[in-house]
Design an enzyme around this catalytic site. Structure first.
Site, PDB file in Angstrom:
ATOM      1  N   HIS A 194      25.693 -48.500  33.809  1.00 21.82           N
ATOM      2  CA  HIS A 194      25.746 -49.569  32.812  1.00 21.82           C
ATOM      3  C   HIS A 194      24.651 -50.605  33.095  1.00 21.82           C
ATOM      4  O   HIS A 194      24.937 -51.753  33.452  1.00 21.82           O
ATOM      5  CB  HIS A 194      27.121 -50.255  32.850  1.00 21.82           C
ATOM      6  CG  HIS A 194      28.251 -49.349  32.495  1.00 21.82           C
ATOM      7  ND1 HIS A 194      28.749 -48.410  33.375  1.00 21.82           N
ATOM      8  CD2 HIS A 194      28.992 -49.243  31.363  1.00 21.82           C
ATOM      9  CE1 HIS A 194      29.751 -47.765  32.800  1.00 21.82           C
ATOM     10  NE2 HIS A 194      29.917 -48.240  31.583  1.00 21.82           N
ATOM     11  N   HIS A 253      32.123 -52.179  35.972  1.00 26.19           N
ATOM     12  CA  HIS A 253      31.100 -51.244  35.508  1.00 26.19           C
ATOM     13  C   HIS A 253      29.695 -51.754  35.814  1.00 26.19           C
ATOM     14  O   HIS A 253      28.727 -50.978  35.792  1.00 26.19           O
ATOM     15  CB  HIS A 253      31.253 -50.971  34.008  1.00 26.19           C
ATOM     16  CG  HIS A 253      31.281 -52.200  33.161  1.00 26.19           C
ATOM     17  ND1 HIS A 253      32.384 -53.016  33.076  1.00 26.19           N
ATOM     18  CD2 HIS A 253      30.336 -52.758  32.357  1.00 26.19           C
ATOM     19  CE1 HIS A 253      32.118 -54.022  32.252  1.00 26.19           C
ATOM     20  NE2 HIS A 253      30.889 -53.899  31.811  1.00 26.19           N
ATOM     21  N   GLU A 266      54.094 -60.145  36.199  1.00 24.08           N
ATOM     22  CA  GLU A 266      54.074 -59.132  37.251  1.00 24.08           C
ATOM     23  C   GLU A 266      52.691 -58.545  37.492  1.00 24.08           C
ATOM     24  O   GLU A 266      52.342 -58.199  38.627  1.00 24.08           O
ATOM     25  CB  GLU A 266      55.061 -58.005  36.909  1.00 24.08           C
ATOM     26  CG  GLU A 266      56.517 -58.409  36.958  1.00 24.08           C
ATOM     27  CD  GLU A 266      57.022 -59.051  35.670  1.00 24.08           C
ATOM     28  OE1 GLU A 266      58.199 -59.436  35.621  1.00 24.08           O
ATOM     29  OE2 GLU A 266      56.220 -59.154  34.702  1.00 24.08           O
ATOM     30  N   GLN A 326      67.176 -53.148  31.953  1.00 22.53           N
ATOM     31  CA  GLN A 326      67.065 -53.694  33.310  1.00 22.53           C
ATOM     32  C   GLN A 326      67.103 -52.617  34.394  1.00 22.53           C
ATOM     33  O   GLN A 326      67.015 -52.929  35.575  1.00 22.53           O
ATOM     34  CB  GLN A 326      68.213 -54.680  33.575  1.00 22.53           C
ATOM     35  CG  GLN A 326      68.410 -55.718  32.476  1.00 22.53           C
ATOM     36  CD  GLN A 326      67.222 -56.619  32.298  1.00 22.53           C
ATOM     37  OE1 GLN A 326      66.872 -57.404  33.181  1.00 22.53           O
ATOM     38  NE2 GLN A 326      66.562 -56.516  31.148  1.00 22.53           N
TER      39      GLN A 326
END
Length: 627
Positions: A35, A75, A365, A426
């Site tokens: 890239h 990249h 999370e 859950q």
């Protein structure tokens, strides 16, 4: 005089930026892929950072006084490799091995490249990793700064904003984000293109100090970095830089259709001619750190004893919290991260005892896992806890932590249908599959308090990705303080010379298997029961021995997990060459609300269901005994 000196400095920086561009082009053309245009847009930002503001001891990448650079736009790896090469870490000619098998210069950064703070390339995770690194410095009073270079395409990822929220909340004024706003993504324009004010408003709203500038004007970049590295006002800094993809080469600059494309040899010659003569002897002058300090994890203490009473029941999730405190007293590098469920995972015990080593990540999370990867990079031992079901939303972050060779301990509570009334949203029922698929990972499920205490110690002592499933319901004691629980082991809880077959279980189903064995004994049917507390790696030797010693070469697995990817599959794989039959009893359907016993029965993994399954293989024998 000052003006003359400044002009000389800017000319020197301009020359070095051209040299940096040259090597990004050379290495990608040599590789035939990569890239280059994404490297060229950030070359000026990177040049000023490295030559004027970056502190690093090249002989020791883990020196705790080194500044850190996280390449979130992974990249653009050739840019990162060229930066360290032109700083003197290795000869520039080695850059021509880019993307070759065995080269340290892989397509995206991994730990094979020693200066990579984390494996990157799955976009949107770098700011979280950087926040983890900056958090260590903030909590320990270390002087280093953390810089994160992002692309604008990845700013569409939600995790970036989780990280921004976290960094501002933690007051990480030692964190500097460099936004390479080059407008062009892989397939089209980015969400906001060159509307840099959109990014300015967003990061300002998140509580950052924001500096907007031309990402190819060296003097404002230098001034912005000078301000950012001295910032101590409690706010992280973001430098929003308007840049052009492919900058410096007219036929690719600001042009679509060049993402991920290396120049041909003919195009390379044309590009180098356009860059003009470059002094190949130029090198970046990194600032040396003020001191040298290795990041080392001390020996983890695992001699934990649990004071548990026979006849009483304990929830393994609660015992985990108690064991973590004992471990934290002995290991000062142990950190705990939680996602607003600390009163359910019982990490609140750790917070109450060691607040400086507790990190509340709130309900984010993905950010939590990547922050833990940053902590791990600097020698910390992070325990990451939440409901097992919610770790699955961070599957990619866990995967990238493994690629980063991070040393993270994951705790998933509320596993299986046995959690009861909370219902299926859950219930962690795919978590073994998630963690077990990672090479070299460890997956543990203790059934009682005593084994939980010992296995928490084993987790801390082990290096690598480890995962423990903990239970919501309380369970009786099976073991005493004298029992040991090595990773890769198991416990045979019931056996006799006349065992018909073996039932292997883990966690809550161990007790269902024991109940089934008692019921079957009344009908003169003996079965062997094995507690497979270590699901991955599995105790293959014990299971093979059970097959040899039982009447039938048959093993039944029982687990509170979905049918595929769990204990049953690990056992079937381990015994594939033994000529044995493995029968899997697991959760086959989406569950519902109900009591623990109702849901175990409905899922087909209760004691009664185990009895029925065993009897399917004993009808002829039972007939002989009763006739």
């Amino acid at each position: 005089m000052k003006r003359i000196k400044l002009m000389e400095q800017l000319k020197d920086l301009e020359q070095k930026a051209r040299l940096l561009r040259k090597w990004c082009l050379l290495s990608t053309t040599e590789a035939g892929s990569g890239h280059p245009t994404s490297c060229l847009s950030a070359a000026d930002l990177a040049t000023v950072l490295f030559d004027r503001h970056f502190t690093c001891d090249l002989s020791n990448p883990l020196n705790l006084y080194n500044d850190r650079l996280v390449l979130s736009k992974g990249h653009a790896a050739p840019l990162l490799y060229a930066l360290y090469s032109l700083a003197g870490a290795y000869p520039p000619e080695e850059l021509k091995t880019l993307r070759r098998f065995g080269s340290r210069f892989e397509g995206h950064p991994t730990p094979k490249f020693p200066f990579a703070e984390a494996a990157t390339g799955s976009l949107g995770q770098g700011l979280s990793v950087g926040a983890g690194l900056a958090l260590v410095a903030k909590r320990q009073g270390l002087p280093f700064k953390t810089f994160v270079l992002t692309g604008d395409g990845e700013l569409a990822e939600g995790q970036v904003w989780e990280a921004a929220n976290f960094a501002a909340h933690e007051g990480l004024d030692n964190l500097v984000a460099l936004l390479d706003i080059n407008r062009l993504a892989q397939s089209s324009d980015t969400m906001f293109g060159h509307q840099v004010d959109q990014y300015v408003r967003r990061f300002s709203a998140f509580g950052f100090e924001v500096i907007s500038l031309d990402g190819h004007d060296l003097r404002p970049i230098d001034e912005a970095l000078d301000w950012a590295t001295k910032n101590d006002n409690g706010k992280p800094t973001v430098i929003v830089a308007k840049t052009f993809k492919g900058k410096g080469v007219s036929f690719i600059e600001n042009k679509g259709g060049w993402h991920g494309k290396a120049l041909s040899r003919e195009e390379l010659e044309k590009a180098l001619a356009e860059l003009g003569p470059v002094d190949d002897s130029l090198r970046f002058h990194l600032k040396p750190p003020a001191a040298s300090l290795l990041a080392e994890c001390p020996g983890c203490q695992t001699d934990l004893e649990g004071a548990f009473e026979k006849g009483k029941e304990y929830a393994t999730r609660e015992v985990f919290g108690q064991a973590l405190v004992q471990l934290g007293e002995k290991n000062k590098d142990l950190y705990t991260l939680d996602a607003d469920v600390k009163n359910s995972t019982f990490t609140e015990n750790f917070k109450n005892n060691f607040p400086a080593r507790f990190v509340e990540c709130y309900i984010a999370e993905q950010n939590m896992v990547s922050v833990a990867a940053g902590l791990s990079r600097l020698g910390k031992v992070p325990f990451v806890a939440t409901f097992a079901a919610f770790l699955t939303r961070a599957a990619d972050q866990i995967r990238m932590a493994r690629v980063s060779e991070a040393n993270i301990k994951f705790i998933g509570s509320h596993v299986g249908v046995s959690i009861g009334e909370d219902g299926p949203s859950q219930m962690g029922l795919e978590d073994i599959a998630l963690f077990g698929a990672l090479p070299g990972s460890v997956v543990l499920q203790p059934a009682d308090a005593a084994s939980t205490v010992k296995l928490v110690g084993q987790m801390a002592a082990h290096t690598g990705i480890t995962y423990m499933r903990t239970l919501r319901p309380k369970t009786p004691l099976l073991y005493g303080p004298e029992d040991t629980f090595p990773i890769g082991g198991s416990k045979v809880l019931r056996q006799s010379a006349g065992d018909l077959l073996t039932v292997a279980a883990s966690g809550i189903t161990v007790f269902e298997a024991l109940k089934a064995a008692e019921a079957l004994e009344k009908e003169q049917i003996a079965i062997r029961v094995v507690d497979c507390y270590s699901i991955h790696p599995l105790d293959e030797e014990t299971l093979k021995r059970c097959l040899q010693e039982t009447e039938k070469k048959l093993l039944i697995t029982v687990e509170d997990h979905f049918e595929h990817g769990g204990l049953g599959d690990f056992v079937a794989s381990a015994l594939a060459g033994e000529g044995a039959q493995v029968v899997k009893m697991a959760v086959k359907e989406i569950s519902q609300s109900g009591t623990k016993d109702q849901l175990l029965e409905a899922a087909g993994i209760s004691a009664a269901r185990i009895v029925a399954k065993v009897k399917e293989f004993t009808s002829s024998r039972v007939h002989e005994l009763t006739s």
